[in-house]
Structure formats: structure tokens, C-alpha cells
Motif scaffolding. Structure first.
Motif, PDB file in Angstrom:
ATOM      1  N   TYR A 152      79.215 -45.890 158.303  1.00 22.30           N
ATOM      2  CA  TYR A 152      79.979 -46.063 157.050  1.00 22.30           C
ATOM      3  C   TYR A 152      80.951 -47.239 157.177  1.00 22.30           C
ATOM      4  N   TYR A 153      81.686 -47.289 158.289  1.00 21.91           N
ATOM      5  CA  TYR A 153      82.657 -48.370 158.462  1.00 21.91           C
ATOM      6  C   TYR A 153      81.971 -49.706 158.741  1.00 21.91           C
ATOM      7  N   GLU A 154      80.766 -49.654 159.301  1.00 22.44           N
ATOM      8  CA  GLU A 154      80.019 -50.905 159.461  1.00 22.44           C
ATOM      9  C   GLU A 154      79.598 -51.444 158.095  1.00 22.44           C
ATOM     10  N   VAL A 155      79.204 -50.542 157.186  1.00 16.41           N
ATOM     11  CA  VAL A 155      78.904 -50.965 155.813  1.00 16.41           C
ATOM     12  C   VAL A 155      80.155 -51.555 155.170  1.00 16.41           C
ATOM     13  N   ALA A 156      81.298 -50.902 155.375  1.00 15.68           N
ATOM     14  CA  ALA A 156      82.555 -51.401 154.802  1.00 15.68           C
ATOM     15  C   ALA A 156      82.893 -52.783 155.364  1.00 15.68           C
ATOM     16  N   ARG A 157      82.724 -52.948 156.676  1.00 10.81           N
ATOM     17  CA  ARG A 157      83.035 -54.242 157.305  1.00 10.81           C
ATOM     18  C   ARG A 157      82.139 -55.341 156.749  1.00 10.81           C
ATOM     19  N   LEU A 158      80.856 -55.075 156.654  1.00 10.01           N
ATOM     20  CA  LEU A 158      79.928 -56.080 156.138  1.00 10.01           C
ATOM     21  C   LEU A 158      80.189 -56.362 154.660  1.00 10.01           C
ATOM     22  N   THR A 159      80.603 -55.339 153.917  1.00  4.61           N
ATOM     23  CA  THR A 159      80.951 -55.545 152.509  1.00  4.61           C
ATOM     24  C   THR A 159      82.114 -56.529 152.383  1.00  4.61           C
TER      25      THR A 159
END
Length: 445
Positions: A152-159
Motif C-alpha cells: 500500500y505504501y509503495e503504491v502511495a510512494r509511486l503515486t
């Protein structure tokens, strides 16, 4: 030159349209919703839940040996024989094809009145195994929640990185336009235009790659959520850290709440029940049995008696005692091994407590370090923003070269992406710390 500008304009519009369509179609998947869907749909959690149900069934009274056994029996026998009987007067009696028939049916009951308390401790052991299965399920849920937020936080970081690269690309496109106009009016060379176009190409490729990586990571998150891989969504990119005083209160209770310590305590309890069960083998077993049956026997005629049919119906009961005075030493060996096994579990508990104390200290150290790194990166972004704005002003005034401006731009990109990485790494380190102190499932996201 005008054709080149048109190509870059079309490319810019394409990136803008892609971003607008993506935002319009994707709804925000909150952290609470992600946890709820994971708990409901994740396959590992479902398997762990089924294991708990099996342990619960095993710990039921129906599996305790406290209830009697009731069973029915029925049977029949049929025989045909040739009989020859010699009498005292020298004569004989021959009977060919003599038929005999017997029939029986009964309802039987068996019940153990006393077995040295063996079933009592076996029943308690099943109850404790049920508690242990719940702790194992909790461990599975904790690991799955950590896996969830890792993605989830990897998605947030890439976003956030996509947003940074989109802004970077916009600045580079404006630079191409400015360089083109300046070249048209003879204010710079073709080299400045080419440098600007190269930077736009590089920024476009970086953005495309990051967007692709973002889509791949979203599919990874859908796997954890156990839903359609094509499901589109956005995530909440905000991060709130738990207050330090609250974390300290959790850490003080780490030994009481850590799931590995609790599992070791449960294992010790099971070992104690094994010792008590092995002691039961030294005591007698008292059993009760009873039956209600019907029997019928049909006998053929013989030399001295005519044929007959007999029927019996009635109750039967009995009490039995069995005491193994000596079984070759098996019971003694089992008792000794059970005591050693308990000692091993107590030693393992001490080892686990030491490991948990180390893991908590390491997790706390990592968390505090990453939070400090994040705070430094925040200040670094502010510094690089100021540097970039001043560089842009000087570049527009012609006081620095495009290479120097590009370097300031790259420094800002690196600072912003490093800040994003530090922020989500620090938050994930906090979750790892919460798992070690047994509070991961007790906080609100």
C-alpha cells in the motif's frame, strides 16, 4: 522547428489526458477499507480461520471422551449339517440336512467412569490447542497486514513520484517552448533547444516507467486484497505517526502482548497437560457397560430331543476395572519425556523473550532513525526548492546555463523522491515496531 514544437505539444496533451482519465476513474482506497477487504478476502487469513474452526471443533465436549458410547449390534448364523448318533442299544439315529439358525440384536452402552483423570487433561489440552490456534491465526493476520501496508505504501510512494515527475515534465516542456522562442529570435543557440528536448525525452521516459511500475504495484496490492487484478483505485498518501508517548506505553507492555511470547506460554501449558496425562497411566481405569438385546435360536430335532425355538430378551450390565501394574516401562518413559519436553518449552520461552527484546530494540532504533531521516529530507526539500526557484529566476535572466538549471531541477527531484521514500519507510518501520510490541491490530489506520 515548428513541427518539433507541435510534436512536443501533442506529447504533453497525451500525458495530461492520461493523468486526468486515471484520476477520474479511480476511487481512493482508504487504509481502513484495505484492511477490511484483506481480513474478509485474503486467502492466507481464510486458511488460518479454518484452522481455528478445526481446533474449536476438536475442543468441543463431543470430542472429550466424557460422553458414553452407544452402538447397536445385530447378526445371524445359519448352518446345515448331517448328524449321526449311536445309541446305547446298538441302534443309531441319522439326521441329514439338519438346519440350525440363530438371530441376535442388541443396543449397547460403554462408559468410562474413571481413567486416572487422563481425559480431563486431554480435554484441557484441546482447549489450550484452540487458544494456540487463535494466536497462530493472529500471527498470520499480523504478517498479512504488514504485507498489505508494504505494498500500500509503495503504491502511495509511486503515486507521489508520478506527481513529482509530472511537474518536472511540465517544467521541461515549458523550457522547450522558451528555448524555441529564444532561438527564433536569435537569443540562444540550437544547442539550448536540443538540450531542452533531450531533457523532455528523459523526463517523459521516467514518467512512463514510473507509471508502469505504479500499475504493477497496484496489481500486487489487488493480490493481497484477493480481488480482480484489473480493479482500479487510488490510495491515501497521507501519513500520520503515532505520538511518542503512546508508543512508549505500548513498548512497556511488549512482553505481555507479543504473539511469539504468548505462543511460548501456551506451549508450556500444553506440556504441563501432557505431564498430567502421562500420570494418568499409573492409575486404574473403571468402566461401565450395559446392553439390551434379543436372541433367537432355532435347533433341529436330534436323537433324544425334538426341534425347538428359543428366544431371549433382556438387560445386561457390568462394571470393569483395569489397572496396568507394569507395562514394560512405557508409562515411566512417557512421563519422564513429558517433563523434559516441558523444560525445553520453558527454555525456548526464555530464548524467545530475549529475541523479542532484541527485535523490539532494533525496530525502535530503525523507526527513530528513519523518522529523523524523514525530517532531514523534509528540510532538504525546502532547501532544494529555494535553490531551484532562484536557479529558475537566474536562468530566465540568462545568468546561468541550461545545464546548471537542469542540475538544480534534478537535485529537487531527488530530494522530493527521497523524502517520499523516507516518509513511507518510517511509517512502515512504525508498523513493524507495533507488531513486535503486539499492538499492530489494536490501532486505527
Amino acid at each position: 522547428m515548428k513541427r518539433t514544437r507541435l510534436q512536443f505539444t501533442l506529447l504533453s496533451l497525451l500525458f495530461v489526458l492520461q493523468g486526468v482519465v486515471g484520476v477520474a476513474q479511480e476511487q481512493v482506497l482508504s487504509k481502513a477499507e484495505a484492511i477490511a477487504q484483506t481480513l474478509e478476502n485474503n486467502y492466507n487469513i481464510a486458511v488460518a480461520g479454518n484452522s481455528v474452526l478445526i481446533a474449536e471443533n476438536n475442543a468441543d465436549l463431543l470430542n472429550s471422551n466424557y460422553l458414553p458410547t452407544v452402538f447397536g449390534l445385530a447378526g445371524t448364523n445359519y448352518s446345515v449339517q448331517d448328524q449321526s448318533t449311536d445309541r446305547d442299544d446298538g441302534g443309531s439315529f441319522d439326521l441329514n440336512n439338519a438346519k440350525s439358525e440363530t438371530y441376535n440384536a442388541s443396543v449397547n452402552l460403554e462408559y468410562t467412569l474413571f481413567d486416572g483423570l487422563g481425559r480431563l487433561y486431554n480435554y484441557r489440552s484441546l482447549k489450550e490447542t484452540y487458544n494456540l490456534s487463535k494466536l497462530e491465526a493472529r500471527e498470520t493476520i499480523e504478517n498479512t497486514v504488514l504485507q498489505l501496508f508494504s505494498v500500500y505504501y509503495e503504491v502511495a510512494r509511486l503515486t507521489k513520484n508520478v506527481e513529482i515527475l509530472e511537474q518536472t515534465l511540465e517544467i521541461s516542456r515549458n523550457r522547450v517552448k522558451r528555448a524555441g522562442y529564444q532561438f527564433d529570435y536569435g537569443q540562444n543557440t540550437k544547442l539550448e533547444v536540443l538540450n531542452a528536448e533531450v531533457d523532455v525525452t528523459n523526463d517523459s521516459i521516467n514518467l512512463m516507467n514510473t507509471r508502469q511500475l505504479l500499475q504493477n504495484t497496484k496489481r500486487d496490492l489487488n493480490v493481497v486484497l484477493a480481488r480482480d487484478l484489473k480493479e482500479g483505485f487510488a490510495v491515501d498518501t497521507n501519513v500520520v505517526f503515532i505520538p511518542k508517548i503512546q508508543l512508549e506505553s505500548y513498548i512497556d507492555m511488549a512482553e505481555e502482548n507479543n504473539v511469539r511470547v504468548l505462543q511460548s506460554e501456551s506451549a508450556i501449558t500444553l506440556s504441563e497437560y501432557d505431564i498430567q496425562s502421562s500420570k494418568a497411566r499409573f492409575l486404574p481405569t473403571v468402566g461401565l457397560s450395559g446392553s439390551y438385546g434379543w436372541n433367537q435360536s432355532i435347533s433341529p430335532a436330534s436323537a433324544f430331543f425334538g426341534g425347538s425355538t428359543r428366544q431371549n430378551t433382556g438387560w445386561q450390565g457390568g462394571l470393569s476395572l483395569r489397572w496396568n501394574l507394569f507395562d514394560g516401562g512405557t508409562s515411566i518413559t512417557q512421563f519422564k519425556n513429558a517433563k523434559i519436553a516441558k523444560n525445553n518449552q520453558e527454555l525456548l520461552k526464555q530464548q524467545i523473550k530475549l529475541e523479542v527484546a532484541r527485535d523490539v530494540a532494533n525496530a525502535l532504533g530503525n523507526y527513530e532513525n528513519l523518522v529523523e531521516v524523514f525530517e532531514i529530507q523534509e528540510q532538504n526539500v525546502i532547501t532544494n526548492k529555494n535553490n531551484f526557484e532562484r536557479s529558475r529566476e537566474r536562468f530566465n535572466l540568462g545568468q546561468i546555463t541550461s545545464i546548471e538549471f537542469r542540475q538544480a531541477q534534478i537535485n529537487l527531484i531527488n530530494a522530493q523522491t527521497n523524502k517520499n521514500l523516507a516518509k513511507y519507510e518510517a511509517k512502515f518501520a512504525e508498523l513493524q515496531l507495533l507488531q513486535q510490541i503486539g499492538q499492530l491490530l489494536n490501532i486505527e489506520f
